[in-house]
Design an enzyme around this catalytic site. Structure first.
Site, PDB file in Angstrom:
ATOM      1  N   THR A 100       0.796  -1.230   0.000  1.00  0.00           N
ATOM      2  CA  THR A 100       0.000   0.000   0.000  1.00  0.00           C
ATOM      3  C   THR A 100       0.828   1.280   0.000  1.00  0.00           C
ATOM      4  O   THR A 100       0.571   2.193  -0.784  1.00  0.00           O
ATOM      5  CB  THR A 100      -0.935  -0.011   1.221  1.00  0.00           C
ATOM      6  OG1 THR A 100      -1.814  -1.131   1.083  1.00  0.00           O
ATOM      7  CG2 THR A 100      -1.750   1.252   1.321  1.00  0.00           C
ATOM      8  N   LYS A 183      -6.848   5.007   5.738  1.00  0.00           N
ATOM      9  CA  LYS A 183      -5.496   4.721   6.228  1.00  0.00           C
ATOM     10  C   LYS A 183      -4.626   5.973   6.169  1.00  0.00           C
ATOM     11  O   LYS A 183      -4.711   6.735   5.203  1.00  0.00           O
ATOM     12  CB  LYS A 183      -4.811   3.671   5.333  1.00  0.00           C
ATOM     13  CG  LYS A 183      -5.483   2.321   5.267  1.00  0.00           C
ATOM     14  CD  LYS A 183      -4.680   1.412   4.338  1.00  0.00           C
ATOM     15  CE  LYS A 183      -5.328   0.051   4.197  1.00  0.00           C
ATOM     16  NZ  LYS A 183      -4.579  -0.815   3.265  1.00  0.00           N
ATOM     17  N   ASP A 358      -3.432   1.150  -5.667  1.00  0.00           N
ATOM     18  CA  ASP A 358      -2.058   1.113  -5.147  1.00  0.00           C
ATOM     19  C   ASP A 358      -1.390  -0.225  -5.449  1.00  0.00           C
ATOM     20  O   ASP A 358      -0.173  -0.338  -5.448  1.00  0.00           O
ATOM     21  CB  ASP A 358      -2.059   1.391  -3.645  1.00  0.00           C
ATOM     22  CG  ASP A 358      -2.987   0.463  -2.872  1.00  0.00           C
ATOM     23  OD1 ASP A 358      -3.907  -0.141  -3.481  1.00  0.00           O
ATOM     24  OD2 ASP A 358      -2.802   0.347  -1.642  1.00  0.00           O
TER      25      ASP A 358
HETATM   26 ZN   LIG Z   1      -3.284  -4.562   1.576  1.00  0.00          ZN
END
Ligand SMILES: [Zn+2]
Length: 575
Positions: A100, A183, A358
Site C-alpha cells: 500500500t 489509512k 495502489d
Molecule cells: Zn493490503
C-alpha cells in the site's frame, strides 16, 4: 519479531494542427498552451478549459482483474467511468513489492518506490533493530492525542519525492490540496508535503498529524464538523452488513484454512466499521464534506482532492477476493462512487477524476486451489527454517541469522540488529543461494547487489524481469538485506479472523491495476497498451499547466481539453 516467521504483509491521437493560444490559467502560472483543433468527426465536442478540480481516487487492492470481473455488472460510478472515461485496463504499478505505501507513493509523484524512498509499508532500522513505519515521523504528533495508536506519529519526512499537489502549491499558494482515506498512508501520500491529510482512527473519526508549531485543534478544524456528524451517525447506526445482491449471496461457502473453518458469508464473524463497505461510504462522505466546506474547485485557483478507499483491501485481506464479501463491496463501492460523481459533475470550474489502485491482489490460496490452480498453497515454513538452521551451523552463530523484516529478510543478531560486515554480506549471499533452491521462492537477491545495478527502464512494464521489478523496490538503508518473492500463489501464514489473502508479490495480479481518467463530458475511449501509475502525475501537471520536475512517468494525452499535446519526447531522467 523472532527469527523467521510467515510474512503475510504481506481515435488515435488527433493529428489536427495545434494552434498556439494563450489561455488564462487564473491562480496558476500564466502558461502558454495550445488548443487542439477538433477533427471533423469530433467537431461538435468543444474542447474544455482545464478543470479547476482534480480528484484522485485510489481504490486500495483494486486489481485490473477485479475491475474486469465486475465491469459488466457495475451500474453506478464505476459503470460511468468505465463507459465514459479514458480507460487503461493495463495500468501498472511497475515495481515488485506491491504494498500500500509504496503503491500510493508512485501515483502523484511520478516516481517509482526506488525514488520515492518508500520500498515497503515498513522496514527495519539496521542499527537499532527496530521496525520503522513507511511514514513515521520523529517530530510530529497525532491530532487525536494518542501517539500510541494507529502507526504512531506520522508525516512526510520519509517521502523523498514531491507530489503534483506540491508542484501546484509552489506556483499557486492559494490552491487547496487535501487527502482523505481509511489509512494514514492512503491520505498522506496523496496530500503530499504541502497538503492536508485526514484518515479514520478508531473511536475518534478523522485525524491527522500535527507538526511542531501547529495545534491539534487547528489541524482538525477542516474536519471538526464532519467528525461530529460521523460520530452521531455511528452512535445511532450499529454496524451492519447484509446481502443486497442475490449474485453475491450465491458465493457463500465454508473453507478450511490452516485447520480453521472460515464461514465466507454476510455478515462476517467479526463485524467492524473498517472492514465493511461502510468505510468507503463514509470516506466519500468526508470527501464531499471537504468539497463543500473548503469550496474546492469553486475559486480561481486549481484545487486537488485525493481519496483513498481502503475497504476493498481490508475485505480482500480478511475474506479473499472471490466470495460474497468482495462481491457486495464491489456493488456498494460502485453505488457510492455514483453519488460522488454526481457531486463532482456539478463542480463549477469543471472536474477531472483519475481512478487507480495502489496494488492488485488475488484470492486466498485454498479457494484458488479449488478453482483449478493446484499450485496455490501455503508457504512451507519448515523449508525456510532449514535455510536458517544451515546458516546458523555453517557460520557458527548463536541464533538463526535470517529474520523477517520490511517484506524481505534481515541478517541480524538476537536483538534484530544488523550483523557486522563482512559477515553480514557473506551470510546474505549464502542465504540467497539456498533460498533460490526452494520451490516456494521465485526470487532472492541481496539488497547490495540490486543497488549496484542501474534503475531499469519501466516504459514497457509488462516486459520487465522479476529482477527489474524488484530493483524498482530497492532503497539503500531501508530495504532488507535480502529482497525476495515467493512463487506465484504461494502465501505465507494466514489466519481466519486475521489475514487470509492479500498481495505484495511482483506478479501481474498484484501489479496490474486500472487507470481511468473521467470528466463530465468525456466520450469514452479504451486504450490497451500499458501505462503506469507513474504516468498519472506528469499527465495531471500538464493538464493544469503546472511545471513538473523531471520524473519517471510520461505525460499522456487525454484529448478533450484545450491544452497542448504532451511534449513529444518521452521523459526519461538522466541517471
Ligand atoms: Zn493490503
Amino acid at each position: 519479531m523472532s527469527s523467521i516467521k510467515p510474512w503475510t504483509k504481506s481515435v488515435s491521437r488527433s493529428a489536427a494542427l495545434a494552434v498556439l493560444a494563450a489561455v488564462s490559467m487564473a491562480g496558476v502560472a500564466q502558461a502558454q498552451v495550445a488548443t487542439t483543433q477538433s477533427p471533423a468527426s469530433q467537431a461538435s465536442a468543444a474542447a474544455l478549459a482545464p478543470p479547476k478540480l482534480i480528484v484522485t481516487i485510489v481504490v486500495d487492492q483494486f486489481s485490473a482483474n477485479l475491475f474486469d470481473q465486475y465491469r459488466g455488472r457495475f451500474s453506478g460510478g464505476l459503470r460511468r467511468m468505465a463507459d465514459q472515461g479514458l480507460v487503461s485496463i493495463n495500468g501498472y504499478q511497475s515495481h515488485g513489492l506491491t504494498e500500500t505505501c509504496p503503491g500510493h507513493s508512485t501515483i502523484l509523484t511520478g516516481m517509482h518506490p526506488v525514488e520515492t524512498g518508500i520500498p515497503a509499508n515498513d522496514w527495519i532500522d539496521a542499527k537499532t533493530g527496530k521496525e520503522v513505519y513507511c511514514l513515521a515521523s520523529t517530530r510530529n504528533h497525532l491530532a487525536h492525542g494518542r501517539d500510541d495508536t494507529d502507526n504512531g506519529p506520522v508525516g512526510t519526512e520519509q517521502l523523498q519525492a514531491t507530489t503534483v499537489g506540491d508542484w501546484l502549491k509552489a506556483v499557486s499558494p492559494q490552491s487547496k490540496v487535501f487527502g482523505v482515506s481509511g489509512k494514514d498512508r492512503g491520505a498522506i501520500n496523496l496530500a503530499g508535503h504541502q497538503g492536508q491529510a485526514f484518515w479514520f482512527t478508531d473511536g475518534f473519526g478523522l485525524t491527522t498529524y500535527v507538526e511542531p508549531g501547529q495545534t491539534a485543534e487547528g489541524r482538525l478544524a477542516p474536519v471538526a464538523g464532519f467528525n461530529r456528524a460521523f460520530n452521531a451517525w455511528l452512535a445511532a447506526n450499529p454496524v451492519t452488513w447484509d446481502y443486497r445482491n442475490g449474485e453475491c449471496r450465491a458465493l457463500a461457502g465454508d473453507w478450511t484454512i490452516r485447520g480453521q473453518t472460515f464461514h465466507s458469508q454476510l455478515p462476517p464473524a467479526r463485524l467492524a466499521f473498517d472492514n465493511t463497505p461502510l468505510l468507503d461510504e463514509q470516506t466519500l462522505k468526508a470527501a464531499e464534506y471537504l468539497l463543500d466546506t473548503q469550496k474546492l474547485g469553486q475559486g480561481a485557483a486549481t484545487d486537488m482532492l485525493g481519496v483513498s478507499l481502503s475497504a476493498t483491501d481490508r475485505i480482500g485481506h480478511a475474506y479473499g477476493t472471490q466470495g460474497p464479501e468482495m462481491c457486495e463491496q464491489m456493488h456498494r463501492l460502485d453505488a457510492a462512487l455514483g453519488d460522488f460523481l454526481d457531486k463532482l459533475a456539478q463542480a463549477p470550474g469543471g472536474a477531472l477524476v483519475v481512478l487507480t489502485a495502489d496494488h492488485g491482489g488475488s484470492d486466498f490460496v485454498e479457494r484458488l486451489h479449488a478453482h483449478g490452480y493446484p499450485h496455490a498453497r501455503r508457504l512451507d515454513t519448515d523449508a525456510i527454517q532449514s535455510v536458517n538452521t544451515a546458516l546458523k551451523t555453517r557460520f557458527n552463530l548463536p541464533v538463526d541469522p535470517l529474520q523477517a523484516g520490511g517484506s524481505g529478510l534481515m541478517v541480524a543478531d538476537a536483538e534484530h540488529k544488523s550483523l557486522p560486515d563482512p559477515l553480514r554480506t557473506q551470510i546474505a549471499e549464502a542465504a540467497v543461494e539456498m533460498l533460490r533452491q526452494l520451490p516456494d521462492v521465485a526470487f532472492a537477491e541481496t539488497r547490495d547487489r540490486l543497488l549496484a545495478e542501474p534503475i531499469p527502464d519501466s516504459r514497457q512494464p509488462e516486459m520487465m524481469t522479476l529482477r527489474e521489478r524488484m530493483r524498482l523496490s530497492t532503497v539503500a538503508e531501508r530495504s532488507p538485506d535480502i529482497q525476495f518473492a515467493l512463487a506465484q500463489n504461494v502465501n505465507g501464514g494466514g489466519r481466519v479472523g486475521g489475514t487470509i489473502g492479500g498481495h505484495g508479490t511482483p506478479f501481474e495480479f498484484d501489479r496490474r491495476v486500472p487507470i481511468i481518467f473521467w470528466w463530465p463530458g468525456a466520450h469514452g475511449e479504451e486504450r490497451f497498451l500499458p501505462i503506469r501509475t507513474v504516468d498519472i502525475a506528469p499527465t495531471l501537471a500538464h493538464l493544469i499547466g503546472v511545471p513538473a520536475p523531471q520524473v519517471e512517468g510520461r505525460c499522456i494525452d487525454l484529448n478533450g481539453f484545450a491544452v497542448a499535446d504532451c511534449p513529444a519526447t518521452a521523459q526519461t531522467p538522466a541517471r
